[in-house]
Write a protein that holds these residues in place. Structure first.
Motif, PDB file in Angstrom:
ATOM      1  N   HIS A 260       6.579 -21.280   2.127  1.00 59.98           N
ATOM      2  CA  HIS A 260       6.350 -20.612   0.850  1.00 59.98           C
ATOM      3  C   HIS A 260       7.120 -19.294   0.851  1.00 59.98           C
ATOM      4  O   HIS A 260       7.445 -18.747   1.907  1.00 59.98           O
ATOM      5  N   TYR A 261       7.404 -18.815  -0.348  1.00 53.32           N
ATOM      6  CA  TYR A 261       8.174 -17.578  -0.506  1.00 53.32           C
ATOM      7  C   TYR A 261       7.234 -16.403  -0.303  1.00 53.32           C
ATOM      8  O   TYR A 261       6.184 -16.295  -0.953  1.00 53.32           O
ATOM      9  N   SER A 262       7.601 -15.485   0.604  1.00 53.99           N
ATOM     10  CA  SER A 262       6.705 -14.382   0.933  1.00 53.99           C
ATOM     11  C   SER A 262       7.516 -13.161   1.325  1.00 53.99           C
ATOM     12  O   SER A 262       8.755 -13.190   1.338  1.00 53.99           O
ATOM     13  N   ILE A 263       6.785 -12.077   1.642  1.00 54.05           N
ATOM     14  CA  ILE A 263       7.416 -10.818   2.031  1.00 54.05           C
ATOM     15  C   ILE A 263       6.802 -10.344   3.336  1.00 54.05           C
ATOM     16  O   ILE A 263       5.634 -10.619   3.643  1.00 54.05           O
ATOM     17  N   ILE A 264       7.598  -9.616   4.113  1.00 53.49           N
ATOM     18  CA  ILE A 264       7.109  -8.991   5.340  1.00 53.49           C
ATOM     19  C   ILE A 264       7.731  -7.610   5.427  1.00 53.49           C
ATOM     20  O   ILE A 264       8.826  -7.370   4.913  1.00 53.49           O
ATOM     21  N   GLY A 265       6.993  -6.679   6.080  1.00 51.53           N
ATOM     22  CA  GLY A 265       7.522  -5.337   6.242  1.00 51.53           C
ATOM     23  C   GLY A 265       6.422  -4.296   6.240  1.00 51.53           C
ATOM     24  O   GLY A 265       5.248  -4.565   5.930  1.00 51.53           O
ATOM     25  N   SER A 266       6.796  -3.065   6.591  1.00 57.54           N
ATOM     26  CA  SER A 266       5.836  -1.963   6.704  1.00 57.54           C
ATOM     27  C   SER A 266       5.156  -1.609   5.387  1.00 57.54           C
ATOM     28  O   SER A 266       4.015  -1.121   5.408  1.00 57.54           O
ATOM     29  N   PRO A 267       5.777  -1.803   4.205  1.00 54.96           N
ATOM     30  CA  PRO A 267       5.067  -1.444   2.968  1.00 54.96           C
ATOM     31  C   PRO A 267       3.756  -2.204   2.779  1.00 54.96           C
ATOM     32  O   PRO A 267       2.828  -1.689   2.141  1.00 54.96           O
ATOM     33  N   ILE A 268       3.660  -3.409   3.345  1.00 58.09           N
ATOM     34  CA  ILE A 268       2.422  -4.183   3.183  1.00 58.09           C
ATOM     35  C   ILE A 268       1.277  -3.495   3.922  1.00 58.09           C
ATOM     36  O   ILE A 268       0.192  -3.267   3.366  1.00 58.09           O
ATOM     37  N   LYS A 269       1.523  -3.125   5.181  1.00 56.58           N
ATOM     38  CA  LYS A 269       0.476  -2.479   5.973  1.00 56.58           C
ATOM     39  C   LYS A 269       0.105  -1.125   5.386  1.00 56.58           C
ATOM     40  O   LYS A 269      -1.082  -0.757   5.320  1.00 56.58           O
ATOM     41  N   ARG A 270       1.114  -0.374   4.928  1.00 48.64           N
ATOM     42  CA  ARG A 270       0.822   0.949   4.382  1.00 48.64           C
ATOM     43  C   ARG A 270       0.032   0.836   3.083  1.00 48.64           C
ATOM     44  O   ARG A 270      -0.875   1.629   2.824  1.00 48.64           O
ATOM     45  N   ALA A 271       0.358  -0.152   2.249  1.00 44.68           N
ATOM     46  CA  ALA A 271      -0.405  -0.348   1.016  1.00 44.68           C
ATOM     47  C   ALA A 271      -1.845  -0.752   1.333  1.00 44.68           C
ATOM     48  O   ALA A 271      -2.789  -0.345   0.633  1.00 44.68           O
ATOM     49  N   GLN A 272      -2.033  -1.549   2.390  1.00 52.22           N
ATOM     50  CA  GLN A 272      -3.394  -1.922   2.794  1.00 52.22           C
ATOM     51  C   GLN A 272      -4.181  -0.693   3.242  1.00 52.22           C
ATOM     52  O   GLN A 272      -5.370  -0.542   2.915  1.00 52.22           O
ATOM     53  N   GLN A 273      -3.531   0.202   3.999  1.00 57.13           N
ATOM     54  CA  GLN A 273      -4.211   1.422   4.441  1.00 57.13           C
ATOM     55  C   GLN A 273      -4.566   2.307   3.246  1.00 57.13           C
ATOM     56  O   GLN A 273      -5.656   2.896   3.200  1.00 57.13           O
ATOM     57  N   LEU A 274      -3.649   2.400   2.280  1.00 61.23           N
ATOM     58  CA  LEU A 274      -3.939   3.210   1.098  1.00 61.23           C
ATOM     59  C   LEU A 274      -5.094   2.616   0.305  1.00 61.23           C
ATOM     60  O   LEU A 274      -5.926   3.350  -0.255  1.00 61.23           O
ATOM     61  N   GLU A 275      -5.161   1.277   0.247  1.00 63.62           N
ATOM     62  CA  GLU A 275      -6.280   0.638  -0.459  1.00 63.62           C
ATOM     63  C   GLU A 275      -7.603   0.974   0.221  1.00 63.62           C
ATOM     64  O   GLU A 275      -8.621   1.232  -0.434  1.00 63.62           O
ATOM     65  N   LYS A 276      -7.631   1.008   1.565  1.00 61.45           N
ATOM     66  CA  LYS A 276      -8.847   1.384   2.288  1.00 61.45           C
ATOM     67  C   LYS A 276      -9.205   2.847   2.042  1.00 61.45           C
ATOM     68  O   LYS A 276     -10.384   3.210   1.944  1.00 61.45           O
ATOM     69  N   LEU A 277      -8.178   3.719   1.955  1.00 56.59           N
ATOM     70  CA  LEU A 277      -8.431   5.144   1.752  1.00 56.59           C
ATOM     71  C   LEU A 277      -9.039   5.437   0.385  1.00 56.59           C
ATOM     72  O   LEU A 277      -9.639   6.500   0.188  1.00 56.59           O
ATOM     73  N   THR A 278      -8.861   4.528  -0.582  1.00 54.88           N
ATOM     74  CA  THR A 278      -9.481   4.765  -1.893  1.00 54.88           C
ATOM     75  C   THR A 278     -10.995   4.847  -1.774  1.00 54.88           C
ATOM     76  O   THR A 278     -11.645   5.568  -2.542  1.00 54.88           O
ATOM     77  N   ARG A 279     -11.582   4.102  -0.827  1.00 52.55           N
ATOM     78  CA  ARG A 279     -13.030   4.169  -0.622  1.00 52.55           C
ATOM     79  C   ARG A 279     -13.430   5.534  -0.068  1.00 52.55           C
ATOM     80  O   ARG A 279     -14.439   6.118  -0.467  1.00 52.55           O
ATOM     81  N   HIS A 280     -12.614   6.034   0.886  1.00 59.56           N
ATOM     82  CA  HIS A 280     -12.932   7.321   1.513  1.00 59.56           C
ATOM     83  C   HIS A 280     -12.862   8.458   0.494  1.00 59.56           C
ATOM     84  O   HIS A 280     -13.735   9.341   0.486  1.00 59.56           O
ATOM     85  N   TYR A 281     -11.818   8.444  -0.352  1.00 57.16           N
ATOM     86  CA  TYR A 281     -11.636   9.540  -1.301  1.00 57.16           C
ATOM     87  C   TYR A 281     -12.355   9.293  -2.622  1.00 57.16           C
ATOM     88  O   TYR A 281     -12.415  10.193  -3.465  1.00 57.16           O
ATOM     89  N   GLY A 282     -12.875   8.084  -2.822  1.00 58.79           N
ATOM     90  CA  GLY A 282     -13.591   7.801  -4.063  1.00 58.79           C
ATOM     91  C   GLY A 282     -12.684   7.749  -5.282  1.00 58.79           C
ATOM     92  O   GLY A 282     -13.076   8.180  -6.371  1.00 58.79           O
ATOM     93  N   VAL A 283     -11.473   7.252  -5.116  1.00 54.46           N
ATOM     94  CA  VAL A 283     -10.520   7.149  -6.229  1.00 54.46           C
ATOM     95  C   VAL A 283     -10.136   5.685  -6.406  1.00 54.46           C
ATOM     96  O   VAL A 283     -10.471   4.831  -5.575  1.00 54.46           O
ATOM     97  N   SER A 284      -9.390   5.406  -7.479  1.00 56.75           N
ATOM     98  CA  SER A 284      -9.031   4.017  -7.782  1.00 56.75           C
ATOM     99  C   SER A 284      -7.612   3.661  -7.345  1.00 56.75           C
ATOM    100  O   SER A 284      -7.362   2.546  -6.881  1.00 56.75           O
TER     101      SER A 284
END
Length: 669
Positions: free
Chosen positions: A518-542
């Motif tokens: 299947h067509y997909s992507i790999i690279g550091s932006p995926i992991k960094r976006a995942q970390q930013l998504e987790k940080l939204t809980r810590h900071y209480g933002v969307s």
């Protein structure tokens, strides 16, 4: 609107008209050329004959002079002391003197003149004197007598017994009068006009009539004021003039010896009538050929236009995405081959359409079109793009107590709404994992364009928040109202999401086993976006985006279009080599009053915190917290300021890179 058949017919008719018209003008020009050549030859022959005819009177004068100059009666008259009309000498002189002769004594005085010249003998003698004609030499002269050319032969008479002493002169004259010109006109077949210094002095035939005086005046004006109009190179002497709406050709000759200056002229009415008759015949023949040609090629028109119309219908069916249509053409030529190639193309498009419909269930339509158009290589390519990760906050609480069927239906409904937001901004969903969805922007399209997809990702994130509001109203609220126990009240059971976005270099291509990819992507932006998504809980933002994403956004849109945002924090993640600035993108529907005041004061307090002015930062954050108690980032940075305001060394030890040390475990809390 005219059909192709009529347009094709019109083109052929125009071509036939052009061909026949060109042939008509070529033949007409050739006829005029031939007529001009014949007319020039006719004038040339007339010129030669005119010269010969004019010399005949001269020869006659010389013959008369040969026997008259030695006639004894003329000699007796010259020796006579007195010449009286009744004397025998006078009578003999009258008999011996020709009609064209004038006898002069040695003093140049007229003794006697012939019957044909007696009336204008004094005027002729006067012209001889004025033109300084020598009477002692035999010579032919051309004089003008009342605008009439006269050929004058001067014949001196000498006494051979007295050493050749000249005892008198004999003048023999031939007058170019109108009678003589009309005689020449009949012989030559052209009108003759005699000239003297461009002045018309005598005419013949048509021009001699009084009714033609206006015509003669026009010709006179033309000769005096014109610049000669020369025709084609081979007929340099032949010229033309328009007189009273009639075209005339003429040839002009200057005076030569005893031949006066003259002009031959002839109208072209007869010649033009001949050319006109040939032109009319050519027009009739051309019209018949045009009609016959049109009738002969009409079946060919129908065959060709029918084939073209069939191909046009096929293109319409392609536009309507009806790839099952087939063009039926039977012309046994290149058009039939073209129709066969068209049908093969339709068959290929039909196969691609089946593939596209099947792939759209797996990836976005835009990505499918890029793959089919080979803008995306399955072998993999590296490019700058944006990755968005969205997850449901406190997901386990929302799934507790649900059946498997209800959970999947609820989750698929949620993902469908999120996917619409992504597809609306030309992104594609890379993966679903539990409550999380990973999407990429800037993958589709031409890779040579400076397009990272960050602006599309931000717009998609805002649309997700709007779609989530509708999801809570349409799905969560009815579920709460339909049960007495359920999950509690509406505020407790509405779901919230966190969105992380990063922009950086990644690899896109086909991933998987040889028999299943299947067509997909790999690279550091995926992991960094995942970390930013987790940080939204810590900071209480969307919505949180990285520094690289914010830099890319500033290059893609003008400053006036920047979304409402704030630089939230600078953190040191254990997964990153250097500190990371993170930005909050506020929802477009944020209705808090004085929101810009909050963002401005937050930025001022954060600057003090970055400069390790913890006490001042604590005061600013405390004031901000008093005004905005629900703002969680303010509350977090207020606690950080209190923790370190009396112990800067502790901050330096715990945060060696100058940014707040943030452990991965903290981001998930």
């Amino acid at each position: 609107m005219f059909s192709l058949r009529y347009k094709f017919s019109l083109i052929v008719v125009i071509l036939l008209f052009f061909t026949l018209g060109s042939a008509f003008w070529l033949i007409r020009g050739a006829l005029n050329d031939v007529l001009e050549q014949q007319l020039a030859q006719h004038f040339s022959q007339a010129q030669e004959q005119f010269s010969e005819l004019v010399q005949q009177p001269v020869k006659a004068l010389y013959n008369i002079a040969s026997y008259t100059r030695t006639h004894p009666w003329i000699t007796d008259a010259l020796y006579a002391k007195a010449l009286t009309p009744g004397s025998q000498v006078y009578k003999n002189l009258r008999k011996a003197l020709p009609n064209e002769a004038i006898l002069l004594n040695p003093l140049g005085q007229i003794l006697e003149a012939g019957e044909g010249i007696r009336s204008w003998a004094p005027e002729l003698n006067k012209q001889c004197v004025e033109n300084k004609v020598s009477f002692d030499k035999e010579r032919l002269h051309l004089l003008m007598l009342s605008d009439i050319p006269v050929q004058v032969l001067v014949v001196p008479i000498s006494d051979h017994q007295n050493e050749g002493k000249i005892i008198g002169t004999l003048l023999l004259a031939h007058l170019f009068d109108e009678t003589y010109l009309n005689h020449l006109r009949k012989l030559l077949g052209v009108d003759i006009l005699l000239l003297d210094a461009q002045e018309i002095t005598l005419t013949s035939g048509l021009f001699s009539a009084l009714s033609q005086r206006p015509l003669l005046n026009q010709l006179q004006i033309h000769l005096q004021s014109r610049t000669p109009i020369q025709l084609k190179q081979q007929y340099l002497k032949l010229q033309q003039v328009q007189l009273s709406n009639r075209l005339w050709h003429y040839i002009q000759t200057t005076q030569k010896a005893s031949v006066p200056a003259h002009l031959f002229i002839q109208p072209l009415d007869d010649h033009q009538g001949f050319v006109a008759r040939i032109q009319n015949n050519l027009l009739m023949l051309g019209g018949l050929l045009l009609i016959l040609s049109f009738l002969m090629i009409r079946p060919l028109f129908r065959q060709v236009t029918a084939a073209v119309q069939m191909l046009h219908t096929a293109t319409d069916q392609i536009e309507k995405e009806n790839y099952q249509f087939r063009a039926r053409i039977r012309t046994y030529d290149e058009l039939e081959s073209l129709g066969h190639a068209f049908n093969q193309m339709m068959h290929s498009l039909e196969g691609k359409e089946h593939v596209r419909q099947a792939m759209e269930h797996l990836v976005s339509p835009e990505l499918v079109m890029d793959i089919l158009k080979k803008r995306l290589s399955g072998e993999g390519q590296t490019r700058i793009a944006s990755v968005l990760v969205v997850g449901i906050q406190d997901f386990s609480r929302h799934t507790a107590g649900r059946s498997a069927q209800d959970l999947l239906s609820w989750l698929n409904n949620y993902f469908t709404r999120m996917q619409f937001c992504i597809a609306g901004q030309e992104g594609f969903v890379d993966a679903y994992s539990g409550d999380k969805l990973t999407a990429a922007f800037g993958i589709t399209g031409n890779s040579s364009e400076p397009h990272t997809g960050i602006y599309a990702a931000v717009l998609a994130a805002k649309e997700m928040l709007n779609a989530l509001t509708l999801f809570n109203l349409e799905v969560i609220s009815p579920q709460i109202s339909s049960t007495q126990h359920g999950f509690g009240n509406y505020q407790q059971n509405t779901i919230n999401i966190g969105i992380g976005i990063d922009t950086n270099s990644l690899i896109a291509g086909k991933i998987g086993a040889e028999n299943r990819q299947h067509y997909s992507i790999i690279g550091s932006p995926i992991k960094r976006a995942q970390q930013l998504e987790k940080l939204t809980r810590h900071y209480g933002v969307s919505i949180l985006i990285s520094q690289s994403a914010w830099d890319a956004l500033k290059t893609e849109i003008p400053a006036k279009d920047y979304p409402l945002h704030r630089e939230l924090d600078c953190i040191d993640l254990d997964s990153e080599a250097k500190p990371l600035n993170i930005y909050e993108i506020l929802p477009a529907c944020d209705e808090r009053e004085n929101i810009k005041d909050l963002l401005q004061r937050y930025q001022q307090a954060r600057i003090e915190l970055q400069q390790n002015h913890f006490k001042k930062a604590e005061n600013l954050f405390q004031q901000l917290h008093d005004d905005w108690p629900e703002d969680k980032p303010t509350r977090l940075l207020l606690g950080r300021s209190r923790r370190y305001h009396n112990n800067i060394e502790k901050y330096t030890q715990e945060n060696p890179q100058g940014a707040y040390r943030f452990l991965t475990q903290q981001s998930s809390s």
